[in-house]
Design a protein around this motif. Structure first.
Motif, PDB file in Angstrom:
ATOM      1  N   SER A  49       0.870  -1.283  -0.166  1.00  0.00           N
ATOM      2  CA  SER A  49      -0.031   0.078  -0.046  1.00  0.00           C
ATOM      3  C   SER A  49       0.870   1.182  -0.207  1.00  0.00           C
ATOM      4  CB  SER A  49      -0.907   0.008   1.236  1.00  0.00           C
ATOM      5  OG  SER A  49      -0.206  -0.015   2.638  1.00  0.00           O
ATOM      6  N   VAL A  97      -8.848   2.193   8.367  1.00  0.00           N
ATOM      7  CA  VAL A  97      -9.014   3.365   9.359  1.00  0.00           C
ATOM      8  C   VAL A  97      -7.832   3.481  10.465  1.00  0.00           C
ATOM      9  CG1 VAL A  97     -10.532   4.020  11.702  1.00  0.00           C
ATOM     10  CG2 VAL A  97     -11.447   3.017   9.492  1.00  0.00           C
ATOM     11  N   VAL A  98      -7.364   4.450  10.406  1.00  0.00           N
ATOM     12  CA  VAL A  98      -6.378   4.978  11.115  1.00  0.00           C
ATOM     13  C   VAL A  98      -6.572   6.083  12.209  1.00  0.00           C
ATOM     14  CG1 VAL A  98      -5.166   6.759   9.548  1.00  0.00           C
ATOM     15  CG2 VAL A  98      -3.858   5.255  11.043  1.00  0.00           C
ATOM     16  N   PHE A  99      -5.825   5.968  13.462  1.00  0.00           N
ATOM     17  CA  PHE A  99      -6.059   7.067  14.454  1.00  0.00           C
ATOM     18  C   PHE A  99      -4.914   7.965  14.203  1.00  0.00           C
ATOM     19  CE2 PHE A  99      -7.865   3.519  17.090  1.00  0.00           C
ATOM     20  CZ  PHE A  99      -9.364   4.087  17.222  1.00  0.00           C
ATOM     21  N   ARG A 103      -0.143  14.980  18.602  1.00  0.00           N
ATOM     22  CA  ARG A 103       0.955  14.845  19.117  1.00  0.00           C
ATOM     23  C   ARG A 103       2.379  15.358  18.405  1.00  0.00           C
ATOM     24  NH1 ARG A 103       0.412  10.041  23.272  1.00  0.00           N
ATOM     25  NH2 ARG A 103      -1.454  10.307  22.084  1.00  0.00           N
ATOM     26  N   ARG A 114       0.521  11.006   6.877  1.00  0.00           N
ATOM     27  CA  ARG A 114      -0.118   9.490   6.665  1.00  0.00           C
ATOM     28  C   ARG A 114      -0.870   9.550   5.391  1.00  0.00           C
ATOM     29  NH1 ARG A 114       2.352   5.565   8.656  1.00  0.00           N
ATOM     30  NH2 ARG A 114       2.988   5.887  10.837  1.00  0.00           N
TER      31      ARG A 114
ATOM     32  N   SER B  59       6.775   0.972   8.961  1.00  0.00           N
ATOM     33  CA  SER B  59       5.888   1.735   8.636  1.00  0.00           C
ATOM     34  C   SER B  59       5.383   2.695   9.675  1.00  0.00           C
ATOM     35  CB  SER B  59       4.342   0.907   8.121  1.00  0.00           C
ATOM     36  OG  SER B  59       4.090   0.285   9.348  1.00  0.00           O
ATOM     37  N   ASN B  60       6.132   2.233  10.970  1.00  0.00           N
ATOM     38  CA  ASN B  60       5.559   3.007  12.081  1.00  0.00           C
ATOM     39  C   ASN B  60       4.029   2.744  12.479  1.00  0.00           C
ATOM     40  OD1 ASN B  60       7.989   4.071  13.588  1.00  0.00           O
ATOM     41  ND2 ASN B  60       8.198   4.876  11.527  1.00  0.00           N
ATOM     42  N   LEU B  61       3.491   1.683  12.050  1.00  0.00           N
ATOM     43  CA  LEU B  61       2.013   1.370  12.247  1.00  0.00           C
ATOM     44  C   LEU B  61       2.002   0.114  13.042  1.00  0.00           C
ATOM     45  CD1 LEU B  61       0.310   3.618  10.590  1.00  0.00           C
ATOM     46  CD2 LEU B  61       0.336   1.958   8.687  1.00  0.00           C
ATOM     47  N   GLU B  91       1.659   5.576  20.776  1.00  0.00           N
ATOM     48  CA  GLU B  91       1.689   6.919  20.070  1.00  0.00           C
ATOM     49  C   GLU B  91       2.869   7.698  20.603  1.00  0.00           C
ATOM     50  OE1 GLU B  91      -3.023   7.379  18.610  1.00  0.00           O
ATOM     51  OE2 GLU B  91      -2.412   8.548  20.618  1.00  0.00           O
ATOM     52  N   ASP B  96       1.699   4.953  14.897  1.00  0.00           N
ATOM     53  CA  ASP B  96       0.248   5.198  14.793  1.00  0.00           C
ATOM     54  C   ASP B  96      -0.482   3.850  14.730  1.00  0.00           C
ATOM     55  OD1 ASP B  96       0.265   7.979  14.802  1.00  0.00           O
ATOM     56  OD2 ASP B  96       0.914   8.056  12.688  1.00  0.00           O
ATOM     57  N   VAL B  97      -1.938   4.054  14.851  1.00  0.00           N
ATOM     58  CA  VAL B  97      -2.525   2.800  15.044  1.00  0.00           C
ATOM     59  C   VAL B  97      -3.524   2.641  13.930  1.00  0.00           C
ATOM     60  CG1 VAL B  97      -4.296   1.798  16.683  1.00  0.00           C
ATOM     61  CG2 VAL B  97      -2.397   2.784  17.798  1.00  0.00           C
ATOM     62  N   VAL B  98      -3.640   1.550  13.299  1.00  0.00           N
ATOM     63  CA  VAL B  98      -4.508   1.191  12.467  1.00  0.00           C
ATOM     64  C   VAL B  98      -5.286  -0.298  12.666  1.00  0.00           C
ATOM     65  CG1 VAL B  98      -2.753   0.112  10.884  1.00  0.00           C
ATOM     66  CG2 VAL B  98      -4.779   1.313   9.840  1.00  0.00           C
ATOM     67  N   ARG B 114      -0.535  -3.292   4.530  1.00  0.00           N
ATOM     68  CA  ARG B 114      -0.371  -2.047   5.052  1.00  0.00           C
ATOM     69  C   ARG B 114       1.062  -1.952   5.832  1.00  0.00           C
ATOM     70  NH1 ARG B 114      -3.432   1.801   3.343  1.00  0.00           N
ATOM     71  NH2 ARG B 114      -5.517   1.359   2.841  1.00  0.00           N
TER      72      ARG B 114
END
Lengths: 331, 331
Positions: A49, A97-99, A103, A114, B59-61, B91, B96-98, B114
DNA sequence: AAACTTTACGAAAGTGCTTTCGTAAAATAA
DNA sequence: TTATTTTACGAAAGCACTTTCGTAAAGTTT
């Protein structure tokens, strides 16, 4: 990791053709497509992606923003329900969906980092500078419960529901109906009060400012205090329409502490239909917010916005009156 | 969108130097760094995470997975709290959170698409084939409440907490203590039962199989039914330790329906400390799960795992006994 | 049969970043 | 001073895709 090059090689075609196959372009013959897809399956190839996003400038990512200094997070009943429905819907449409957190660089910049295609601002607080920046930027946004400029808004029909509430209570022969209002800084607080007043007018009941008490938070303590002040009135109400269930629970406690009973002495009606509502004693008559429909509508609106289609700037979703034990006919 | 090339041009340096500055390499002179950062600020440059991920393979995801056919989603009190704490922590560490959904291609492939660096499996269901694939893959994973092979697990210390519960009830002079157990397919259900038995032993109280009733779901109806069956016993318990608060609420209702009262006739103790717990009548004595600590620990564990550091395979987080109205001294 | 259109594919440039390696210039050591 | 090391930077390849455009071959029209 397996990439297109490997697929292309095995299939005896170019990466361009593989790409076109994956993305279902019609300029590839069915025969070649089938050959390629077979190899894709065999190798367990999946798209990258990041590479795709880099090339297309589309991430297929939807950002979720919620103001952190409101401590309403995932745990909030209403918002988590809306979010869940929203998530399901956008996922069905091929997005993830990503938060987005504010910060370090703020919401807007994080959205750019992102490369989200759109964002759902769940709990806005317009005193939050970072949020205003986001709203004012060119990223597709939708929101609930916080109106802002040209940002599409989907939320419960507070006014109509409140009118319904008053009508319902009047139908139970109550004429002295009070309202515990929410914070007037929030749109739901204001609209529910407005609906209460309109409802009283519709029912030809007198509006008495002393029959409105204010809860300064959407919690049970505020409801408790507000109810207490209503009880101090020489001619207290026989029914109270409360701005939210949590405050309604507080109100019931205040009634009990005054050696009275709900609904025997005073009928109580809430708003939300939180989980608690069916488990309290007495269980709560309330207006159920349609979290599912709100979430889904938000999702559709956002995707349309992303695709530059026309959208409604305001969508009001009806609530459903749920009758339980906390209200009864006035004798 | 502004890219490094533009920054480089304005600063009169190469993109390589800009990149090194952004990533704080030490081989760039402080002078040049300052010059570049100034331009970065002026232009409002932000990194493109896709390009970065493509290049670095990081990805830091962090992916969040929850089994969809359990209908425990974001709205579940325990999990949403854990998730919230988890999210905050990762965070803070720059991730980041997906959400990862299993649609179309399954969890594992979606994780690869992803390029998530790690995943937190919130509610696992090992009958879910897609989940097992994920667990068995080479992607760093942590989980709560579902043990699996070499996947680090962080969850409440169910056994010790249950021992505490029995001890507490015994301390209130109860000797006939029953347990409403949860589904024995879940680890928490099993461990809480185990803790109950161990606790009884510790207290030198006899273990009577008839004093264990099973709730087949973690809900109030199951608690209601289980309590009913306990009440049918010729010598019913004077205290019941219930596997979760929701079932405890059901149990209290069953007691009331049998024309008895909690805690007057029977003391009830729950587990979780859900929001409801302090609002029911009577309010619930319960064991509070430390959602915050669980979430944070999961986050730290996962990040360590990503960085190939050593981690504990099992971490048990203590619960806190919250005393409220649903338990009292047996006279 | 000639002229034109359509179909099916590939070469190659572009997406924005990281990182290796090479190299002058500056700093230090001999 | 000369030799060596260190510092500071840039060229360029690579990451895994998409998409434009060019081009043979096949198909269609006169």
């Amino acid at each position: 990791m397996i990439d297109m090059k490997q697929v292309a090689k095995l299939a005896g075609v170019s990466v361009a053709t593989v790409s076109k196959t994956i993305n279902n372009y019609r300029e590839v013959s069915d025969e070649t497509k089938a050959k390629i897809m077979k190899i894709v399956d065999e190798l367990g190839y999946v798209q990258n992606s990041s590479a795709r996003a880099l090339s297309t400038k589309r991430s297929n990512l939807i950002g979720i923003v919620y103001s952190e200094h409101l401590h309403i997070g995932l745990e909030h009943y209403f918002f988590s329900g809306v979010l869940e429905a929203f998530k399901k819907e956008v996922e069905n449409l091929g997005y993830d969906v990503v938060f987005i957190n504010g910060r370090d660089i703020g919401y807007l910049k994080k959205c750019r980092v992102r490369g989200v295609d759109g964002v759902f601002v769940v709990t806005a607080e317009t005193s939050d500078k970072g949020l205003v920046d986001l709203f004012n930027a060119d990223i597709p946004c939708v929101t609930t419960d916080t109106p802002w400029n040209k940002i599409p808004l989907v939320y419960s029909d507070n006014v109509q529901s409140s009118i319904d509430a008053v009508k319902y209570l009047h139908g139970l022969n109550h004429t002295r109906i009070a309202h515990i209002a929410g914070p007037q800084t929030s749109i739901s607080g204001r609209e529910r009060l407005e609906g209460y007043r309109t409802g009283m007018k519709h029912e030809n009941l007198p509006y008495d400012p002393n029959m409105v008490a204010y809860a300064n938070e959407y919690d049970s303590t505020s409801g408790y205090n507000a109810m207490k002040s209503l009880l101090e009135h020489p001619n207290p109400p026989s029914a109270v329409y409360v701005v939210c269930d949590l405050s309604a629970v507080g109100a019931i406690k205040a009634i009990r502490d005054a050696n009275m009973r709900a609904p025997r002495d005073i009928s109580i009606m809430g708003f939300d239909d939180i989980q608690l509502a069916s488990h309290t004693v007495p269980s709560l008559t309330t207006l159920r917010q349609d979290r599912d429909s709100i979430g889904r509508t938000l999702a559709c609106t956002l995707i349309k916005l992303i695709n530059k289609e026309e959208v409604d700037l305001v969508t009001k979703i009806p609530c459903q009156l749920i009758e339980r034990e906390s209200t009864k006919v006035k004798k």
